[in-house]
Design a protein around this motif. Structure first.
Motif, short mmCIF file in Angstrom:
data_model
loop_
_atom_site.label_atom_id
_atom_site.label_comp_id
_atom_site.label_asym_id
_atom_site.label_seq_id
_atom_site.Cartn_x
_atom_site.Cartn_y
_atom_site.Cartn_z
N THR A 124 0.83 -1.21 0.00
CA THR A 124 0.00 0.00 0.00
C THR A 124 0.85 1.24 0.00
O THR A 124 1.96 1.21 0.50
N ALA A 125 0.36 2.30 -0.58
CA ALA A 125 1.09 3.57 -0.62
C ALA A 125 0.22 4.66 -0.03
O ALA A 125 -0.89 4.90 -0.50
N ALA A 126 0.74 5.32 1.02
CA ALA A 126 0.14 6.50 1.62
C ALA A 126 -1.23 6.22 2.22
O ALA A 126 -1.64 5.09 2.39
N ALA A 127 -1.92 7.29 2.57
CA ALA A 127 -3.23 7.17 3.19
C ALA A 127 -4.30 7.26 2.12
O ALA A 127 -4.04 7.62 0.99
N SER A 128 -5.54 6.95 2.49
CA SER A 128 -6.61 7.03 1.52
C SER A 128 -6.79 8.48 1.10
O SER A 128 -6.67 9.39 1.91
N GLY A 129 -7.09 8.66 -0.18
CA GLY A 129 -7.28 10.01 -0.69
C GLY A 129 -5.99 10.73 -0.96
O GLY A 129 -5.99 11.94 -1.20
N ALA A 130 -4.87 10.04 -0.90
CA ALA A 130 -3.59 10.70 -1.13
C ALA A 130 -3.49 11.14 -2.57
O ALA A 130 -3.89 10.45 -3.48
N ARG A 131 -2.90 12.32 -2.78
CA ARG A 131 -2.70 12.79 -4.13
C ARG A 131 -1.23 12.71 -4.47
O ARG A 131 -0.39 12.71 -3.60
N ALA A 132 -0.92 12.66 -5.75
CA ALA A 132 0.49 12.66 -6.18
C ALA A 132 1.09 14.01 -5.85
O ALA A 132 0.42 15.03 -5.89
N GLU A 133 2.40 14.00 -5.54
CA GLU A 133 3.06 15.25 -5.23
C GLU A 133 3.09 16.13 -6.48
O GLU A 133 3.28 15.67 -7.59
N ALA A 134 2.93 17.44 -6.27
CA ALA A 134 2.84 18.37 -7.38
C ALA A 134 4.15 18.47 -8.13
O ALA A 134 5.22 18.40 -7.54
N SER A 135 4.04 18.64 -9.46
CA SER A 135 5.22 18.87 -10.28
C SER A 135 5.36 20.36 -10.52
O SER A 135 4.37 21.06 -10.71
N PRO A 136 6.61 20.87 -10.53
CA PRO A 136 6.81 22.29 -10.76
C PRO A 136 6.30 22.71 -12.13
O PRO A 136 6.40 21.97 -13.10
N SER A 137 5.75 23.89 -12.22
CA SER A 137 5.30 24.42 -13.49
C SER A 137 5.59 25.90 -13.55
O SER A 137 5.26 26.64 -12.62
N ALA A 138 6.23 26.32 -14.63
CA ALA A 138 6.60 27.73 -14.76
C ALA A 138 5.37 28.61 -14.82
O ALA A 138 5.43 29.81 -14.53
N SER A 139 4.23 28.05 -15.21
CA SER A 139 3.02 28.85 -15.35
C SER A 139 2.28 29.03 -14.05
O SER A 139 1.36 29.83 -13.95
N GLU A 140 2.65 28.29 -13.02
CA GLU A 140 1.97 28.37 -11.74
C GLU A 140 2.48 29.54 -10.93
O GLU A 140 3.66 29.88 -10.95
N GLY A 141 1.59 30.17 -10.18
CA GLY A 141 2.00 31.29 -9.35
C GLY A 141 2.92 30.83 -8.23
O GLY A 141 3.91 31.48 -7.92
N ALA A 142 2.56 29.72 -7.59
CA ALA A 142 3.40 29.13 -6.54
C ALA A 142 3.65 27.68 -6.93
O ALA A 142 2.72 26.97 -7.28
N CYS A 143 4.90 27.26 -6.88
CA CYS A 143 5.21 25.94 -7.42
C CYS A 143 4.85 24.82 -6.47
O CYS A 143 4.62 23.71 -6.89
N TYR A 144 4.79 25.10 -5.18
CA TYR A 144 4.50 24.02 -4.25
C TYR A 144 3.87 24.60 -2.99
O TYR A 144 4.21 25.69 -2.56
N THR A 145 2.97 23.85 -2.42
CA THR A 145 2.30 24.32 -1.20
C THR A 145 3.26 24.30 -0.02
O THR A 145 3.99 23.34 0.19
N LEU A 146 3.26 25.34 0.74
CA LEU A 146 4.13 25.45 1.91
C LEU A 146 3.72 24.41 2.94
O LEU A 146 2.55 24.25 3.26
N THR A 147 4.70 23.69 3.47
CA THR A 147 4.42 22.69 4.49
C THR A 147 4.10 23.37 5.82
O THR A 147 4.73 24.36 6.19
N SER A 148 3.13 22.85 6.53
CA SER A 148 2.66 23.47 7.77
C SER A 148 3.76 23.55 8.83
O SER A 148 4.50 22.58 9.04
N GLU A 149 3.83 24.70 9.49
CA GLU A 149 4.71 24.87 10.63
C GLU A 149 3.97 24.40 11.88
O GLU A 149 2.81 24.79 12.11
N LEU A 150 4.62 23.56 12.69
CA LEU A 150 3.98 23.02 13.88
C LEU A 150 4.90 23.21 15.09
O LEU A 150 6.05 23.62 14.96
#
Length: 301
Positions: free
Chosen positions: A48-74
């Motif tokens: 098995t891979a990851a939890a249910s509902g897991a999405r693939a990690e985002a790929s960088p795109s020059a057209s995107e405003g932000a390339c990756y979601t900031l990981t939560s600070e805890l």
């Protein structure tokens, strides 16, 4: 009458033979790849891979405003000890399910990997005890091993999750370590699947330091740009609870949904992608996650 073939016909035949050969080689290569990948997961159809509902990690795109979601600070938690153990294998003599953890650290704005960053991890053992704080035990509690139902809804601040820093009580340093990211932003640790203690779900603490200096004594200077925690889905935790020494941990367990620290936002909040044999989790677990951080910011948790 003698048959004749034009140069064009000869070339066509030769090209057809080459094309056929390339097709065979390509098919053979694909077959080898399929066998190699299949061998890695053929132990069981329960891998098995990851939890249910897991999405693939985002790929960088020059057209995107932000390339990756900031990981939560805890929160850092009370059991952090400054980076003084430069190592990838933090297991020492601790029993448990082998865990191979790979993290990729990137600049969340540019998506470029952070090279030579110092990454700390630390977590409790299968019995819920942190090295350096063995006299604190596993946070108290009691009860029965985990079931499919919630078992440990916390009341008040969870031990080991919030609160101020506590000074170490002993010299043990198992399940703690610091290592540098490579040119691709990757860092890998060998450890064991964490256990649990009263008031918290199963988790690993993590810090990322930048702009410091690597010395024989450790990592010095710079600043901490990320403080977070890494989490495990309930399915993997329940399977681990069937394996010793986790099965002997009778401390009441808090589920992922009950935990007051987990931000409930999936991989952005630290939920790991996991891969393991569903029927033989004791053989080991592979985990990975990309951490999108702000290298110019200071986040001490």
């Amino acid at each position: 009458m003698t048959d004749t073939h034009s140069p064009t016909d000869a070339r066509s035949s030769e090209e057809k033979r080459k094309l056929a050969r390339r097709t065979v080689l390509a098919a053979s290569s694909a077959a080898v790849t399929a066998v190699g990948v299949g061998s890695a997961f053929a132990a069981s159809d329960g891998a098995t891979a990851a939890a249910s509902g897991a999405r693939a990690e985002a790929s960088p795109s020059a057209s995107e405003g932000a390339c990756y979601t900031l990981t939560s600070e805890l929160v850092e938690g009370p059991y952090y000890i400054d980076a003084d153990k430069l190592r990838q294998d933090v297991t020492e003599d601790q029993a448990g399910i082998p865990l191979h953890l790979t993290l990729k650290v990137i600049d969340a704005e540019t998506c470029k990997p952070l090279r030579n960053a110092a990454v700390d991890i630390w977590h409790c053992n299968a019995s819920g005890i942190y090295s350096g704080y063995e006299s604190s035990g596993s946070g108290g509690g009691g009860g029965t091993p985990p079931t499919g139902a919630p078992t440990g809804t916390p009341t008040g601040p969870p031990p080991g999750g919030g609160g101020g820093h506590q000074e170490p009580t002993d010299d043990t340093r198992y399940l703690r370590g610091t290592w540098r990211t490579d040119r691709h932003g990757h860092v890998t640790f060998r450890t064991v699947f964490p256990g649990w203690y009263r008031g918290r779900c199963v988790h690993i603490h993590v810090k990322v330091h930048v702009d410091g200096e690597w010395t024989d004594a450790g990592y010095e200077g710079g600043h901490t740009c990320h403080t977070g925690q890494l989490f495990f889905d309930e399915k993997s935790v329940l399977l681990s609870a069937e394996v010793e020494p986790y099965a002997s941990n009778t401390t009441t367990r808090t589920t992922l949904d009950e935990d007051t620290i987990y931000p409930d936002n999936g991989h952005e909040g630290g939920l790991l992608y996991l891969m393991y044999d569903h029927h033989r989790i004791a053989r080991g677990v592979r985990a990975h996650l990309t951490l999108g951080v702000e290298p110019d910011e200071t986040n001490n948790g």
